[in-house]
Write an enzyme that holds these catalytic residues in place. Structure first.
Site, PDB file in Angstrom:
ATOM      1  N   HIS A 123     -23.460  11.114 -45.570  1.00 63.45           N
ATOM      2  CA  HIS A 123     -23.038  12.013 -44.491  1.00 63.45           C
ATOM      3  C   HIS A 123     -23.634  13.390 -44.804  1.00 63.45           C
ATOM      4  O   HIS A 123     -23.787  13.746 -45.976  1.00 63.45           O
ATOM      5  CB  HIS A 123     -21.513  12.065 -44.513  1.00 63.45           C
ATOM      6  CG  HIS A 123     -20.882  12.802 -43.381  1.00 63.45           C
ATOM      7  ND1 HIS A 123     -20.818  14.176 -43.335  1.00 63.45           N
ATOM      8  CD2 HIS A 123     -20.266  12.349 -42.260  1.00 63.45           C
ATOM      9  CE1 HIS A 123     -20.180  14.538 -42.225  1.00 63.45           C
ATOM     10  NE2 HIS A 123     -19.838  13.450 -41.563  1.00 63.45           N
ATOM     11  N   ASP A 201     -17.940  10.801 -52.469  1.00 68.97           N
ATOM     12  CA  ASP A 201     -17.424  11.127 -51.140  1.00 68.97           C
ATOM     13  C   ASP A 201     -16.519   9.971 -50.718  1.00 68.97           C
ATOM     14  O   ASP A 201     -16.994   8.903 -50.348  1.00 68.97           O
ATOM     15  CB  ASP A 201     -18.597  11.318 -50.181  1.00 68.97           C
ATOM     16  CG  ASP A 201     -18.140  11.492 -48.734  1.00 68.97           C
ATOM     17  OD1 ASP A 201     -16.924  11.392 -48.464  1.00 68.97           O
ATOM     18  OD2 ASP A 201     -19.010  11.720 -47.873  1.00 68.97           O
ATOM     19  N   LYS A 227      -8.223  11.758 -41.801  1.00 67.06           N
ATOM     20  CA  LYS A 227      -8.711  10.391 -41.591  1.00 67.06           C
ATOM     21  C   LYS A 227      -7.720   9.358 -42.127  1.00 67.06           C
ATOM     22  O   LYS A 227      -7.981   8.156 -42.093  1.00 67.06           O
ATOM     23  CB  LYS A 227     -10.074  10.205 -42.270  1.00 67.06           C
ATOM     24  CG  LYS A 227     -11.200  11.004 -41.625  1.00 67.06           C
ATOM     25  CD  LYS A 227     -12.524  10.659 -42.261  1.00 67.06           C
ATOM     26  CE  LYS A 227     -13.578  11.739 -42.069  1.00 67.06           C
ATOM     27  NZ  LYS A 227     -14.199  11.712 -40.750  1.00 67.06           N
TER      28      LYS A 227
END
Ligand code: PMP
Length: 410
Positions: A123, A201, A227
C-alpha cells in the site's frame, strides 16, 4: 458448523439496517473501513456523555476516568496482541504509525547507501514514507517481486536479503488488493537473522486473523482501529521495547517530555514519548468495545468465516465470463477479492453494483506499482468481514452479470 451467524451479527450494526437505492445494503468494502457495532458507537457517545476530560496530569474525577479509559484501551490492545503495555503506541492510523517508524527509527539508524527492502504489493502508506526517508538519507529502496499468481517471491526475498543486507524490511502481512497472506513469521525470522529491522503493515491482517506479536517476530507492527470495528482517527504502533527505546519522536509537545528547558528538552519513556498532544481518548475508549466484540467472536472463527466465504466467492466469480481474478487461490488469501470484467471499466461496474445496493470499491486501492505490475490501471474489489454471508456474494455476482449485460461488448 460456523461459530457465529452473520445474519444475527448484522443486527448489532445499525448501518446495515439501512437501504441503498431501495435495496438492503450489501457492504463489501470492509478492507477500506469496517462498519461499527452499536456497542462501539455507544462507547464513543458514553465517553463524551459521562467521562469526557483530558488524560494524564488531571486530579479530578473525570480526568481520572478519562485516563483509565485511555490507558485501559492500551492494556486491552496489548493483551489482544500478546504484547506489553509499554510496547503499544496510539497513533492516528496505520499511515501515521509507518511514518513514525520511517522517520523516527530508520532515518536515524541507517547510513547513506543502506538498503530498505519493501515488496511490490505494498500500500502507498508502506511505500511512500520509505521513499521519502530514502531520498533524504541517501538510502536505497528495493522491492521484492511477486510470483505469477500474486504471492511474494520468497526465493527472490532470500536472494535480496543476502545481496543487499537491508537494514529495514517493510512488508504487508496481508495485501489489500491480492488478498495474499504473507508468511511473516518465516520472512521476519530470515530478515532479522540477516540484520534487518522488520516492519509489518498489519492493516489488513490484525482485523481478520489471530495475530500474536511473539509468533509474528516483527520489530514493528502497524494497524488501524477503523478497519476492525473501531472508530476512525485511531491506530496502533506496536514496537519491541528495545526498538521503541531507540526511536526518536516525530512530534514534540505536551505529554512526551521528561524535562523542558528554554533551549532543550529530554524525552519521556515510550510509549508517552510518541504521543505528543491530546490523544484520541474517546476513540481509544470505543476501540476497547471493538476489541471486546472481536474477541468474543474469536479471531480464529473470524478467519474461518472469511476463508469459507472467499472459497464460495472464488468459485462463483470464476464462472462469470470475462471476469479475471487477481491474486492466489483461496488457500493463500484472506477476504479480499480484486477483479476486472472484460469490456467494463471497474468504476462503471461499481456504479451498477451501487444501484443494486452492493458496495464495492474500484480504483488502484493505493497500490499503483502493483497495478502497473498487473497491467491494469484499476480493479474492482470486494472485501468481506464478519457480517457478510453467501447472500452478499450472490448479490455481487448477480450485479456483475447485470453490468456485463448492460455494458460489456458495447
Ligand atoms: N496498509 C494497508 C494494507 C491498507 O489496506 C491500508 C488502508 N487502506 C493502509 C495501510 C492505510 O491505513 P490508514 O488509511 O488507516 O492509515
Amino acid at each position: 458448523a460456523p461459530a457465529f451467524d452473520p445474519a444475527v451479527l448484522r443486527r448489532d450494526f445499525p448501518i446495515l439496517q439501512r437501504t441503498v437505492h431501495g435495496r438492503p445494503l450489501a457492504y463489501l468494502d470492509s478492507a477500506a473501513t469496517s462498519q461499527k457495532p452499536a456497542a462501539v458507537i455507544d462507547a464513543l457517545a458514553a465517553f463524551y456523555r459521562e467521562s469526557n476530560a483530558n488524560v494524564h496530569r488531571g486530579i479530578h474525577t473525570l480526568a481520572e476516568e478519562a485516563t483509565a479509559a485511555y490507558e485501559g484501551a492500551r492494556a486491552r490492545t496489548a493483551a489482544f496482541l500478546g504484547a506489553c503495555e509499554d510496547e503499544i503506541v496510539f497513533t492516528r492510523g496505520t499511515t501515521e504509525a509507518l511514518n513514525m517508524v520511517a522517520w523516527g527509527w530508520a532515518f536515524h539508524h541507517l547510513q547513506p547507501g543502506d538498503t530498505i527492502l519493501v515488496t511490490l504489493m505494498e500500500h502507498h502508506s508502506n511505500l511512500v514514507p520509505w521513499q521519502q526517508v530514502a531520498a533524504r538519507g541517501g538510502f536505497q529502496l528495493r522491492a521484492v517481486p511477486l510470483t505469477p499468481d500474486g504471492r511474494l517471491d520468497t526465493e527472490a526475498f532470500t536472494r535480496l536479503l543476502e545481496a543487499h543486507r537491508p537494514r529495514v524490511v517493510a512488508l504487508a502481512h496481508m495485501s489489500n488488493v491480492l488478498g495474499t497472506i504473507n508468511p511473516v513469521p518465516e520472512l521476519a525470522r530470515q530478515a532479522r537473522a540477516a540484520g534487518a529491522v522488520v516492519v509489518v503493515d498489519g492493516a489488513q491482517s490484525v482485523p481478520h486473523l489471530p495475530v500474536d506479536v511473539g509468533s509474528l517476530g516483527a520489530d514493528f507492527l502497524a494497524f488501524s482501529a477503523h478497519k476492525m470495528l473501531g472508530p476512525t482517527g485511531l491506530g496502533v504502533l506496536y514496537g519491541r521495547r528495545e526498538r521503541l527505546a531507540e526511536m526518536e519522536p516525530l512530534l514534540g509537545g505536551g505529554g512526551m517530555i521528561r524535562r523542558v528547558e528554554v533551549d532543550r528538552s529530554t524525552w519521556a519513556d515510550p510509549p508517552q514519548r510518541f504521543e505528543a498532544g491530546t490523544p484520541p481518548i474517546a476513540e481509544a475508549a470505543a476501540f476497547t468495545a471493538a476489541l471486546d466484540y472481536l474477541q468474543r467472536l474469536g479471531l480464529e472463527a473470524v478467519a474461518a468465516h472469511e476463508r469459507e466465504l472467499v472459497r464460495y466467492a472464488w468459485e462463483r466469480l470464476q464462472q462469470v465470463p470475462g471476469l479475471v481474478l487477481y491474486g492466489p487461490g483461496p488457500e493463500h488469501r484472506g477476504g479480499v477479492l480484486s477483479f476486472t470484467l472484460e469490456g467494463v471499466h471497474p468504476h462503471d461496474l461499481a456504479q451498477v453494483l451501487d444501484g443494486e445496493g452492493v458496495a464495492i470499491r474500484a480504483g488502484h486501492h493505493c497500490t499503483q506499482p502493483l497495478h502497473r505490475h498487473l497491467g491494469v490501471v484499476a480493479t474492482a474489489r470486494a472485501s468481506f468481514y464478519i457480517y457478510n454471508d453467501r447472500d452478499d456474494v450472490d448479490r455481487l455476482v448477480d450485479g456483475i452479470e447485470k453490468a456485463r449485460r448492460l455494458l460489456a461488448g458495447s
